[in-house]
Design a protein around this motif. Structure first.
Motif, PDB file in Angstrom:
ATOM      1  N   VAL A  27      44.442  45.199  57.628  1.00 34.69           N
ATOM      2  CA  VAL A  27      43.189  44.728  57.032  1.00 34.69           C
ATOM      3  C   VAL A  27      42.996  43.266  57.418  1.00 34.69           C
ATOM      4  O   VAL A  27      43.838  42.416  57.106  1.00 34.69           O
ATOM      5  N   LEU A  28      41.889  42.970  58.107  1.00 39.51           N
ATOM      6  CA  LEU A  28      41.533  41.597  58.429  1.00 39.51           C
ATOM      7  C   LEU A  28      40.557  41.096  57.369  1.00 39.51           C
ATOM      8  O   LEU A  28      39.445  41.614  57.248  1.00 39.51           O
ATOM      9  N   ALA A  29      40.973  40.106  56.583  1.00 40.93           N
ATOM     10  CA  ALA A  29      40.152  39.546  55.506  1.00 40.93           C
ATOM     11  C   ALA A  29      39.798  38.113  55.873  1.00 40.93           C
ATOM     12  O   ALA A  29      40.677  37.236  55.911  1.00 40.93           O
ATOM     13  N   VAL A  30      38.517  37.860  56.138  1.00 39.01           N
ATOM     14  CA  VAL A  30      38.086  36.616  56.781  1.00 39.01           C
ATOM     15  C   VAL A  30      37.209  35.798  55.840  1.00 39.01           C
ATOM     16  O   VAL A  30      36.213  36.285  55.307  1.00 39.01           O
ATOM     17  N   ASP A  31      37.565  34.550  55.666  1.00 42.36           N
ATOM     18  CA  ASP A  31      36.879  33.626  54.754  1.00 42.36           C
ATOM     19  C   ASP A  31      35.511  33.226  55.311  1.00 42.36           C
ATOM     20  O   ASP A  31      35.405  32.761  56.444  1.00 42.36           O
ATOM     21  N   ALA A  77      34.162  35.658  50.115  1.00 38.74           N
ATOM     22  CA  ALA A  77      33.994  34.308  49.581  1.00 38.74           C
ATOM     23  C   ALA A  77      34.326  34.400  48.098  1.00 38.74           C
ATOM     24  O   ALA A  77      35.410  34.853  47.745  1.00 38.74           O
ATOM     25  N   GLY A  78      33.366  34.038  47.223  1.00 40.56           N
ATOM     26  CA  GLY A  78      33.602  34.241  45.800  1.00 40.56           C
ATOM     27  C   GLY A  78      33.508  35.698  45.418  1.00 40.56           C
ATOM     28  O   GLY A  78      34.152  36.154  44.473  1.00 40.56           O
ATOM     29  N   GLY A 114      31.977  30.035  46.592  1.00 46.00           N
ATOM     30  CA  GLY A 114      33.240  30.394  45.964  1.00 46.00           C
ATOM     31  C   GLY A 114      34.327  30.785  46.948  1.00 46.00           C
ATOM     32  O   GLY A 114      34.066  31.160  48.091  1.00 46.00           O
ATOM     33  N   THR A 115      35.566  30.684  46.471  1.00 47.39           N
ATOM     34  CA  THR A 115      36.738  31.074  47.256  1.00 47.39           C
ATOM     35  C   THR A 115      37.640  31.904  46.363  1.00 47.39           C
ATOM     36  O   THR A 115      38.429  31.363  45.585  1.00 47.39           O
ATOM     37  N   SER A 116      37.505  33.220  46.450  1.00 50.93           N
ATOM     38  CA  SER A 116      38.320  34.106  45.624  1.00 50.93           C
ATOM     39  C   SER A 116      39.342  34.822  46.505  1.00 50.93           C
ATOM     40  O   SER A 116      39.130  35.948  46.969  1.00 50.93           O
ATOM     41  N   ILE A 117      40.459  34.139  46.736  1.00 53.82           N
ATOM     42  CA  ILE A 117      41.548  34.763  47.496  1.00 53.82           C
ATOM     43  C   ILE A 117      42.087  35.959  46.724  1.00 53.82           C
ATOM     44  O   ILE A 117      42.434  36.993  47.299  1.00 53.82           O
ATOM     45  N   ASP A 145      40.267  28.413  54.150  1.00 55.42           N
ATOM     46  CA  ASP A 145      40.369  26.965  54.335  1.00 55.42           C
ATOM     47  C   ASP A 145      40.501  26.203  53.015  1.00 55.42           C
ATOM     48  O   ASP A 145      40.331  24.987  52.974  1.00 55.42           O
ATOM     49  N   GLY A 146      40.810  26.948  51.931  1.00 50.68           N
ATOM     50  CA  GLY A 146      40.997  26.277  50.652  1.00 50.68           C
ATOM     51  C   GLY A 146      41.701  27.167  49.667  1.00 50.68           C
ATOM     52  O   GLY A 146      41.897  28.365  49.916  1.00 50.68           O
ATOM     53  N   PRO A 147      42.081  26.612  48.517  1.00 50.06           N
ATOM     54  CA  PRO A 147      42.783  27.396  47.495  1.00 50.06           C
ATOM     55  C   PRO A 147      41.824  28.274  46.699  1.00 50.06           C
ATOM     56  O   PRO A 147      40.608  28.078  46.711  1.00 50.06           O
ATOM     57  N   ASN A 148      42.380  29.228  46.001  1.00 52.46           N
ATOM     58  CA  ASN A 148      41.607  30.097  45.117  1.00 52.46           C
ATOM     59  C   ASN A 148      40.917  29.250  44.042  1.00 52.46           C
ATOM     60  O   ASN A 148      41.539  28.422  43.392  1.00 52.46           O
ATOM     61  N   ASN A 149      39.603  29.460  43.867  1.00 51.23           N
ATOM     62  CA  ASN A 149      38.897  28.717  42.816  1.00 51.23           C
ATOM     63  C   ASN A 149      37.860  29.563  42.088  1.00 51.23           C
ATOM     64  O   ASN A 149      37.015  29.043  41.368  1.00 51.23           O
ATOM     65  N   PHE A 150      37.921  30.876  42.291  1.00 52.57           N
ATOM     66  CA  PHE A 150      36.909  31.760  41.716  1.00 52.57           C
ATOM     67  C   PHE A 150      37.569  33.089  41.358  1.00 52.57           C
ATOM     68  O   PHE A 150      38.386  33.592  42.112  1.00 52.57           O
ATOM     69  N   GLY A 151      37.199  33.629  40.200  1.00 54.13           N
ATOM     70  CA  GLY A 151      37.778  34.903  39.792  1.00 54.13           C
ATOM     71  C   GLY A 151      39.156  34.735  39.196  1.00 54.13           C
ATOM     72  O   GLY A 151      39.525  33.677  38.690  1.00 54.13           O
TER      73      GLY A 151
END
Length: 260
Positions: A27-31, A77-78, A114-117, A145-151
């Motif tokens: 699975v390729l998961a791309v920001d 993203a988020g 948002g960035t929901s890793i 390119d950043g830390p988790n900040n959403f969800g």
């Protein structure tokens, strides 16, 4: 005309009938979060496209026990939209690889908030369910390119996926690093990646993108040990909630959901 979701369901159902054996389910998961500028997004996209077409990647695929892999791609993203997916496909030779790369290349680049890793990991893990392929390994390849900040927080999502036997590898995009949360490859090493042989590769310059992505895909497909490991043992001193703490209001939104 079939929607992307309907096509994904149809292809997954067809695969379930065949139960095809593959070396890797990847699975390729791309920001595509807005912290990525358009230049970074374009270079990232080109890196995946070029890696999928590269002879070294194809040689790694053909060198496996079965000589084929199952691969899917989505952008996150988020949140993750239905249109963000490219359905599962077999790659066993240049024609299939070129066809999959063309689907990635043709996607419009659309950045979202948002960035929901954690969301990307959870969603990626769900894509293995009843996909019909039987892989020797299951891998989520996640770039960001950043830390988790959403969800939800990221570490429970990582632990859930690794408990299912899924390996999570990372590509830490550090072209425009932020001093606020420290070194992103440290964050990925401590908070995101997991499973046997998991690794994270950093990208510091745009020109390094293509090589880093190709190297990562080759390592994942071949199962070879990375020559340099960036894995560090997570400890109580490392704060995997740093992204949430830096996002205004994020902790307030999260805490009520947990009944605190």
């Amino acid at each position: 005309m079939l929607t992307t979701l309907a096509l994904l369901i149809g292809l997954t159902a067809a695969a379930a009938v065949s139960g095809e054996e593959v070396d890797v389910e990847l699975v390729l998961a791309v920001d595509v979060s807005r912290s990525m500028d358009i230049e970074e997004a374009e270079v990232q996209r080109a890196g995946y496209v070029n890696a999928l077409r590269h002879p070294d990647f194809l040689n790694a695929v053909r060198g496996g026990l079965n000589g084929r892999i199952a691969i899917t791609y989505f952008e996150w993203a988020g949140t993750i939209s239905d249109s963000a997916h490219i359905p599962w496909q077999i790659i066993s030779g240049p024609g299939e690889a070129a066809a999959f790369a063309a689907l990635v290349e043709a996607r419009p680049i659309a950045m979202r908030r948002g960035t929901s890793i954690s969301g990307a990991i959870a969603h990626g893990a769900s894509l293995f369910d009843e996909n019909g392929y039987s892989g020797l390994r299951r891998i989520i390849d996640i770039s960001g390119d950043g830390p988790n900040n959403f969800g939800a927080p990221v570490t429970p999502a990582r632990d859930m996926a690794t408990a299912l036997g899924i390996v999570i590898n990372g590509l830490a995009i550090m072209i425009r690093p932020s001093a606020a949360f420290g070194s992103l490859d440290d964050y990925y090493s401590n908070c995101v990646i997991g499973g046997p042989g998991a690794f994270v590769l950093p990208v510091h310059d745009p020109e390094d993108f293509a090589v880093a992505i190709r190297r990562k895909l080759i390592l994942e497909v071949s199962g070879a040990e990375p020559p340099t490991r960036v894995i560090r043992t997570a400890g109580p001193a490392y704060d995997c909630m740093i992204g949430e703490k830096l996002r205004p209001g994020a902790m307030e939104r999260f805490l009520p959901e947990q009944g605190r």
